[in-house]
Write a protein that holds these residues in place. Structure first.
Motif, PDB file in Angstrom:
ATOM      1  N   ALA A 120     -14.721 -28.618   7.400  1.00 26.37           N
ATOM      2  CA  ALA A 120     -14.517 -29.630   8.570  1.00 26.37           C
ATOM      3  C   ALA A 120     -14.577 -31.082   8.027  1.00 26.37           C
ATOM      4  O   ALA A 120     -14.767 -31.867   7.550  1.00 26.37           O
TER       5      ALA A 120
ATOM      6  N   ASP B 171     -24.167 -31.005  14.219  1.00 28.25           N
ATOM      7  CA  ASP B 171     -23.377 -29.253  14.127  1.00 28.25           C
ATOM      8  C   ASP B 171     -23.319 -27.785  15.595  1.00 28.25           C
ATOM      9  O   ASP B 171     -22.307 -28.075  16.294  1.00 28.25           O
TER      10      ASP B 171
ATOM     11  N   LEU C 252     -13.976 -32.188  14.103  1.00 28.14           N
ATOM     12  CA  LEU C 252     -14.776 -31.857  14.760  1.00 28.14           C
ATOM     13  C   LEU C 252     -15.067 -32.938  16.321  1.00 28.14           C
ATOM     14  O   LEU C 252     -13.819 -33.347  16.230  1.00 28.14           O
TER      15      LEU C 252
ATOM     16  N   TYR D 129     -16.547 -34.088   8.110  1.00 34.49           N
ATOM     17  CA  TYR D 129     -17.817 -34.519   8.248  1.00 34.49           C
ATOM     18  C   TYR D 129     -17.116 -35.999   8.525  1.00 34.49           C
ATOM     19  O   TYR D 129     -17.963 -36.217   9.649  1.00 34.49           O
TER      20      TYR D 129
ATOM     21  N   ILE E 249     -19.900 -28.387  15.553  1.00 37.81           N
ATOM     22  CA  ILE E 249     -18.650 -28.139  14.278  1.00 37.81           C
ATOM     23  C   ILE E 249     -18.480 -26.342  15.009  1.00 37.81           C
ATOM     24  O   ILE E 249     -19.103 -25.955  14.918  1.00 37.81           O
TER      25      ILE E 249
END
Length: 329
Positions: free
Chosen positions: A162, A275, A321, A164, A292
């Motif tokens: 992902a 998250d 995200l 981040y 996520i």
């Protein structure tokens, strides 16, 4: 050259062939020193225990393996592991595959995993291990085992991960737009996994671009770490006006500490997680976080692995995200 036999391994290790068999079958009453000696001999002789090894290696299997590398198998409370594992299982079954699970934490676990692969218990693996090094991944590839890395990015390997840094940038920018100028991120500083490093980098770089104070405070990925770090931050001389948890468990722990300290959230301090686990919407106040798509990522990883097993190419993928604004920030 004749194939290596179980008796060859027994002779090399200085034990009986029954002891070798017990080690391979996971017998619980083998002395650790004996087990280590047998596993070392297995590795040295490149032995795999099957009379029809070649045929088995060429045979098709409809089982895939979910390998948790460096994870505690007893931590059944970890929402991350439970979420991705259930998504792996559902996607594998949807494609007519069954799934098995393995935990690898040392060389003995690695040797046993290799034996299982060579015996065709499974045809490939999705590896969940954010601290894997390139050399460790090459070990799996040297077995000619189809591999997809989950939530970790390394070159020359199919990865599903992902974005981040962008997710953390969106979270920092949200706090800044609310007027916050002293931000603190609670996250394991010693964690060298790519997800942890990229979250820290995204935080520090975005704070620098925004011209605000950004400090990183060490902890673990747990509720307790968030609780203790929040208490320490508030006992210090320079209190932050925004606290960011490296994951939702840290954020929830910080929320509890703020409550016990008599703080109003977000009036006195804003708190967020990362998250978007299910419980984040049920904290008090509900936790602002970054979503996520773990389920989508896990399903993509399984599809990519099945493609590799079938002999077709599989591309790496980085999932975007999204910020989820709730009551805490």
């Amino acid at each position: 050259m004749p194939p290596v036999t179980l008796k060859d391994v027994a002779q090399h290790a200085g034990v009986s062939h029954q002891t070798v068999s017990n080690v391979l079958n996971g017998h619980p009453h083998i002395r650790p020193t004996t087990k280590e000696r047998v596993l070392a001999s297995i590795a040295a002789l490149d032995y795999y225990p099957n009379q029809a090894a070649k045929a088995l290696r060429e045979a098709r299997t409809t089982t895939v393996c979910c390998v948790f590398y460096g994870h505690n198998p007893e931590d059944i409370s970890d929402p991350y592991r439970n979420l991705v594992q259930s998504a792996f299982i559902a996607e594998a079954q949807a494609h007519g595959y069954s799934i098995t699970t393995a935990f690898v934490n040392d060389d003995a676990d690695l040797t046993q995993l290799r034996q299982r692969f060579l015996q065709r218990e499974f045809g490939g693996a999705v590896i969940v291990g954010t601290v894997l090094t390139p050399s460790q991944v090459h070990t799996f590839q040297a077995w000619e085992m189809p591999v997809v890395l989950f939530d970790h990015a390394l070159p020359s390997t199919t990865n599903v991960t992902a974005d981040y840094p962008e997710g953390m940038a969106a979270l920092v920018q949200h706090h800044v737009l609310q007027g916050r100028r002293r931000l603190a991120l609670i996250i394991p500083e010693q964690d060298l996994g790519s997800t942890s490093i990229r979250r820290r980098e995204g935080f520090l770089q975005t704070c620098a671009r925004a011209g605000v104070e950004g400090a990183v405070y060490d902890g673990t990925w747990s509720y307790d770490a968030g609780y203790r770090a929040m208490q320490a931050l508030w006992a210090g001389e320079s209190r932050p006006d925004a606290v960011l948890g490296g994951n939702d468990r840290i954020g929830a722990g910080a929320l509890r500490a703020a409550h016990d300290l008599g703080l109003r959230v977000p009036e006195d301090v804003s708190i967020s997680g990362f998250d978007d686990f299910e419980f984040a919407q049920f904290t008090t106040p509900s936790l602002t976080t970054v979503h996520i798509p773990h389920g989508d990522m896990a399903r993509q990883a399984v599809r990519g692995l099945i493609s590799l097993i079938d002999g077709t190419e599989s591309e790496s993928r980085v999932f975007p995200l999204s910020l989820v604004v709730r009551e805490s920030a």
